[in-house]
Scaffold this motif. Structure first.
Motif, PDB file in Angstrom:
ATOM      1  N   ASN A 117       0.795  -1.227   0.000  1.00 59.95           N
ATOM      2  CA  ASN A 117       0.000   0.000   0.000  1.00 59.95           C
ATOM      3  C   ASN A 117       0.827   1.277   0.000  1.00 59.95           C
ATOM      4  N   VAL A 118       2.151   1.143  -0.029  1.00 57.73           N
ATOM      5  CA  VAL A 118       2.998   2.320   0.099  1.00 57.73           C
ATOM      6  C   VAL A 118       3.627   2.725  -1.233  1.00 57.73           C
ATOM      7  N   PHE A 119       4.251   1.772  -1.935  1.00 54.61           N
ATOM      8  CA  PHE A 119       4.934   2.070  -3.187  1.00 54.61           C
ATOM      9  C   PHE A 119       4.358   1.244  -4.330  1.00 54.61           C
ATOM     10  N   GLU A 120       4.380   1.795  -5.510  1.00 58.64           N
ATOM     11  CA  GLU A 120       4.000   1.056  -6.703  1.00 58.64           C
ATOM     12  C   GLU A 120       5.221   0.335  -7.268  1.00 58.64           C
ATOM     13  N   ALA A 121       4.971  -0.674  -8.074  1.00 52.24           N
ATOM     14  CA  ALA A 121       6.032  -1.392  -8.803  1.00 52.24           C
ATOM     15  C   ALA A 121       7.099  -1.948  -7.867  1.00 52.24           C
ATOM     16  N   ARG A 122       6.670  -2.431  -6.690  1.00 53.15           N
ATOM     17  CA  ARG A 122       7.664  -2.983  -5.784  1.00 53.15           C
ATOM     18  C   ARG A 122       7.640  -4.505  -5.801  1.00 53.15           C
ATOM     19  N   PHE A 123       6.930  -5.092  -6.752  1.00 53.89           N
ATOM     20  CA  PHE A 123       6.861  -6.546  -6.833  1.00 53.89           C
ATOM     21  C   PHE A 123       7.771  -7.124  -7.918  1.00 53.89           C
ATOM     22  N   ARG A 124       8.676  -6.314  -8.480  1.00 55.97           N
ATOM     23  CA  ARG A 124       9.633  -6.873  -9.445  1.00 55.97           C
ATOM     24  C   ARG A 124      10.448  -7.994  -8.817  1.00 55.97           C
ATOM     25  N   PHE A 125      10.660  -7.871  -7.518  1.00 56.16           N
ATOM     26  CA  PHE A 125      11.379  -8.875  -6.743  1.00 56.16           C
ATOM     27  C   PHE A 125      10.742 -10.259  -6.880  1.00 56.16           C
ATOM     28  N   VAL A 126       9.430 -10.307  -7.059  1.00 55.27           N
ATOM     29  CA  VAL A 126       8.726 -11.592  -7.139  1.00 55.27           C
ATOM     30  C   VAL A 126       9.211 -12.406  -8.337  1.00 55.27           C
ATOM     31  N   GLU A 127       9.545 -11.744  -9.436  1.00 54.15           N
ATOM     32  CA  GLU A 127      10.053 -12.455 -10.616  1.00 54.15           C
ATOM     33  C   GLU A 127      11.329 -13.228 -10.277  1.00 54.15           C
ATOM     34  N   GLU A 128      12.178 -12.648  -9.461  1.00 50.46           N
ATOM     35  CA  GLU A 128      13.411 -13.334  -9.052  1.00 50.46           C
ATOM     36  C   GLU A 128      13.098 -14.487  -8.104  1.00 50.46           C
ATOM     37  N   MET A 129      12.085 -14.317  -7.258  1.00 50.14           N
ATOM     38  CA  MET A 129      11.676 -15.411  -6.378  1.00 50.14           C
ATOM     39  C   MET A 129      11.161 -16.605  -7.190  1.00 50.14           C
ATOM     40  N   ARG A 131      12.243 -17.458 -10.053  1.00 48.98           N
ATOM     41  CA  ARG A 131      13.456 -18.137 -10.532  1.00 48.98           C
ATOM     42  C   ARG A 131      13.929 -19.187  -9.531  1.00 48.98           C
ATOM     43  N   LEU A 132      13.696 -18.904  -8.259  1.00 52.21           N
ATOM     44  CA  LEU A 132      14.112 -19.820  -7.191  1.00 52.21           C
ATOM     45  C   LEU A 132      13.067 -20.902  -6.930  1.00 52.21           C
ATOM     46  N   GLY A 133      12.024 -20.925  -7.728  1.00 55.25           N
ATOM     47  CA  GLY A 133      11.012 -21.962  -7.596  1.00 55.25           C
ATOM     48  C   GLY A 133       9.813 -21.583  -6.775  1.00 55.25           C
ATOM     49  N   ALA A 134       9.731 -20.334  -6.323  1.00 56.13           N
ATOM     50  CA  ALA A 134       8.589 -19.911  -5.512  1.00 56.13           C
ATOM     51  C   ALA A 134       7.307 -19.966  -6.340  1.00 56.13           C
ATOM     52  N   ASP A 135       6.206 -20.361  -5.690  1.00 56.74           N
ATOM     53  CA  ASP A 135       4.890 -20.373  -6.323  1.00 56.74           C
ATOM     54  C   ASP A 135       4.229 -19.039  -5.975  1.00 56.74           C
ATOM     55  N   ALA A 136       4.467 -18.045  -6.824  1.00 57.83           N
ATOM     56  CA  ALA A 136       4.012 -16.689  -6.507  1.00 57.83           C
ATOM     57  C   ALA A 136       3.494 -16.003  -7.758  1.00 57.83           C
ATOM     58  N   ARG A 137       2.499 -15.160  -7.575  1.00 59.97           N
ATOM     59  CA  ARG A 137       1.969 -14.361  -8.677  1.00 59.97           C
ATOM     60  C   ARG A 137       1.518 -13.014  -8.117  1.00 59.97           C
ATOM     61  N   THR A 138       1.475 -12.021  -8.981  1.00 62.32           N
ATOM     62  CA  THR A 138       1.077 -10.686  -8.556  1.00 62.32           C
ATOM     63  C   THR A 138      -0.153 -10.229  -9.335  1.00 62.32           C
ATOM     64  N   ASP A 139      -0.932  -9.381  -8.691  1.00 60.01           N
ATOM     65  CA  ASP A 139      -2.118  -8.800  -9.318  1.00 60.01           C
ATOM     66  C   ASP A 139      -2.300  -7.406  -8.720  1.00 60.01           C
ATOM     67  N   GLY A 140      -1.860  -6.408  -9.481  1.00 61.49           N
ATOM     68  CA  GLY A 140      -1.927  -5.048  -8.963  1.00 61.49           C
ATOM     69  C   GLY A 140      -1.018  -4.874  -7.762  1.00 61.49           C
ATOM     70  N   HIS A 141      -1.591  -4.440  -6.646  1.00 56.11           N
ATOM     71  CA  HIS A 141      -0.770  -4.246  -5.450  1.00 56.11           C
ATOM     72  C   HIS A 141      -0.870  -5.431  -4.487  1.00 56.11           C
ATOM     73  N   HIS A 142      -1.241  -6.597  -5.031  1.00 60.23           N
ATOM     74  CA  HIS A 142      -1.284  -7.817  -4.233  1.00 60.23           C
ATOM     75  C   HIS A 142      -0.307  -8.857  -4.795  1.00 60.23           C
ATOM     76  N   ALA A 143       0.287  -9.631  -3.931  1.00 62.51           N
ATOM     77  CA  ALA A 143       1.073 -10.798  -4.326  1.00 62.51           C
ATOM     78  C   ALA A 143       0.540 -11.993  -3.545  1.00 62.51           C
ATOM     79  N   TRP A 157      19.069 -11.577  -9.433  1.00 64.33           N
ATOM     80  CA  TRP A 157      19.626 -10.231  -9.473  1.00 64.33           C
ATOM     81  C   TRP A 157      18.861  -9.294  -8.550  1.00 64.33           C
ATOM     82  N   CYS A 158      19.611  -8.478  -7.795  1.00 63.71           N
ATOM     83  CA  CYS A 158      19.014  -7.490  -6.893  1.00 63.71           C
ATOM     84  C   CYS A 158      18.554  -6.274  -7.685  1.00 63.71           C
ATOM     85  N   SER A 159      17.372  -5.790  -7.388  1.00 65.74           N
ATOM     86  CA  SER A 159      16.900  -4.548  -7.994  1.00 65.74           C
ATOM     87  C   SER A 159      17.014  -3.371  -7.026  1.00 65.74           C
TER      88      SER A 159
END
Length: 207
Positions: A117-129, A131-143, A157-159
């Motif tokens: 609820n604070v910053f936009e576009a802060r879920f780029r990190f999820v794409e790297e997760m 890569r590590l096999g995490a079962d994750a998806r994003t939708d707007g400001h929810h992950a 890679w760190c963003s």
């Protein structure tokens, strides 16, 4: 100084670790996340700041106790439970600990929803997760993260500072050797991160 990546092996340790930290919620939250991932008890001074995240840690199955040495953070028997997290301005859950919450949720029992609820576009990190096999998806400001038993190693890679710290913590519970690149971001915010994780029993090397 001058290193661009770190290489480490995930480990599991269970003896206590003592660490004195600045009284700052991000320092305490980062170290608490390290203890939760490695599965090892740790003690942190700076108890007041840690109370901001104590409720979520407790709900996830991470014991938080006040002691003479500071705040004791240790994993309870039964593993990590999924919890929902909503980031908010102070005194709410800090947005800067959101990547670490996602890393913890990736190995929790159940499904977690992380709301930013604070910053936009802060879920780029999820794409790297992922890569590590995490079962994750994003939708707007929810992950939405469905926990799995263990992640798998991969180059990531760190963003930014906090995303980098979250990736390192995720690497601690990944099979094999995980390489985290562009770690100058992490060094800007956590200059002693490698030393603290190694004190917890992790095997972290700069390359």
């Amino acid at each position: 100084n001058g290193y661009k990546s770190v290489t480490f092996n995930g480990v599991g340790m269970d003896y206590p670790f003592y660490d004195e930290l600045k009284t700052h919620v991000l320092d305490t939250g980062k170290a608490s996340g390290g203890g939760a991932h490695v599965g090892k008890a740790m003690y942190s001074r700076g108890m007041y700041a840690a109370l901001v995240i104590a409720e979520k840690l407790d709900a996830a199955g991470i014991a938080v106790e006040e002691t003479a040495r500071g705040l004791k953070v240790s994993r309870r028997n039964g593993g990590i439970r999924a919890v929902d997290v909503v980031t908010e301005p102070f005194p709410g859950f800090p947005t800067d600990l959101q990547p670490m919450a996602i890393a913890l949720a990736s190995i929790a029992d159940g499904t977690s929803m992380i709301t930013e609820n604070v910053f936009e576009a802060r879920f780029r990190f999820v794409e790297e997760m992922v890569r590590l096999g995490a079962d994750a998806r994003t939708d707007g400001h929810h992950a939405v993260i469905r926990g799995i038993d263990r992640l798998s190693s991969a180059p990531v890679w760190c963003s930014d500072i906090r995303a980098g710290a979250g990736l390192v913590l995720a690497g601690l519970v990944a099979d094999g050797v995980t390489e985290v690149h562009d770690v100058e971001h992490i060094d800007r915010g956590y200059p002693a991160f490698v030393e603290q994780l190694n004190a917890l029993g992790a095997h972290v090397e700069r390359a």
